[in-house]
Motif scaffolding. Structure first.
Motif, short mmCIF file in Angstrom:
data_model
loop_
_atom_site.label_atom_id
_atom_site.label_comp_id
_atom_site.label_asym_id
_atom_site.label_seq_id
_atom_site.Cartn_x
_atom_site.Cartn_y
_atom_site.Cartn_z
N UNK A 1 0.83 -1.21 0.00
CA UNK A 1 0.00 0.00 0.00
C UNK A 1 0.86 1.26 0.00
N UNK A 2 2.08 1.12 -0.50
CA UNK A 2 3.03 2.24 -0.45
C UNK A 2 2.52 3.48 -1.19
N UNK A 3 1.95 3.28 -2.36
CA UNK A 3 1.48 4.42 -3.15
C UNK A 3 0.30 5.10 -2.48
N UNK A 4 -0.63 4.29 -1.96
CA UNK A 4 -1.77 4.88 -1.24
C UNK A 4 -1.30 5.67 -0.03
N UNK A 5 -0.37 5.11 0.70
CA UNK A 5 0.16 5.81 1.88
C UNK A 5 0.82 7.11 1.47
#
Length: 271
Positions: A143-147
């Motif tokens: 979920x790196x991009x969402x974070x």
């Protein structure tokens, strides 16, 4: 173990506050330089450049919650203890706040002379860098991009809100892009803004907290001791930044440039 940790934290706070009070009594009101920004904005580079000045002391993000005037004393004490510098001739302290250390009041800063530096970086490179940081430390897996987008959009809105608390003559805006692309001009202007007797240099001493998690930058560039141009900004088609993040950046940048003097020489993002 939790009780031991709480006791240790309490005693550390007492030592920091006592040491800070000593220097406060010695000098009177200290001068503070507070970098207000977000993660992966180039704040470690800016902090290293300013802290290399002989009249400035700091080490990165001190993680002081500015709630009462005692917070200022803790910053002074923590900075002295962390850097190991106790020279009485130094009375300008630097901290950077990339999270929620400052919320809804500037009352704690009444016992000092603060100047706030609002530092921005365009969102395409910033989100890419935050994602890379998450992968390096194995955080927010999958979920790196969402974070990255949630954090950055939220933090940009926080900066806009905080700026309304700051008198226009007590803050300056600058951008990471200007610092990288036009370092001599930007640092000369920053020297004037901070009223430093000698000029800031594009070469710097690397603080010992560089690479320490949650305090300083972990990249190789920061260890070079000089300004290094980063990789080219991703094109909009390759960007990980969402429309919401880009709009938050545009709104905040426009607001900061209007409210404060901006010493940036780069052109604002127009895509």
């Amino acid at each position: 173990m939790k009780i031991v940790s709480l006791i240790a934290s309490f005693l550390r706070g007492v030592v920091e506050t006592s040491l800070g009070a000593f220097y406060f009594l010695l000098h009177g009101k200290p001068r503070l330089v507070i970098i207000l920004s977000h993660t992966r904005s180039g704040s470690s580079l800016l902090a290293n450049l300013i802290c290399s000045h002989p009249k400035v002391i700091g080490f990165g993000e001190a993680w002081i919650d500015y709630r009462t005037p005692v917070s200022i004393l803790r910053l002074i004490g923590r900075t002295r203890l962390t850097t190991g510098s106790y020279k009485p001739s130094i009375n300008i302290y630097l901290d950077k706040c990339l999270h929620k250390q400052i919320t809804d009041s500037l009352r704690p800063f009444r016992i000092c002379h603060p100047h706030f530096l609002f530092l921005t970086r365009e969102p395409h490179a910033t989100t890419k860098s935050i994602v890379a940081m998450c992968k390096t430390f194995d955080e927010n897996k999958g979920q790196e991009t969402d974070y990255a987008n949630t954090y950055l959009a939220g933090r940009l809105m926080d900066l806009k809100r905080i700026s309304l608390l700051v008198p226009p003559d007590s803050a300056t805006h600058l951008s990471y892009e200007s610092l990288i692309q036009n370092p001599d001009t930007t640092l000369a202007r920053l020297t004037e803004v901070l009223q430093l007797a000698s000029p800031l240099s594009s070469s710097y001493h690397v603080t010992k907290t560089v690479g320490v998690r949650r305090v300083g930058d972990f990249s190789d560039n920061i260890r070079s001791g000089q300004i290094v141009s980063s990789n080219a900004t991703p094109s909009p088609s390759e960007s990980l930044a969402t429309d919401l993040t880009i709009q938050a950046y545009r709104d905040t940048l426009a607001h900061l440039r209007q409210r404060f003097t901006s010493i940036s020489t780069d052109k604002p993002l127009n895509q």
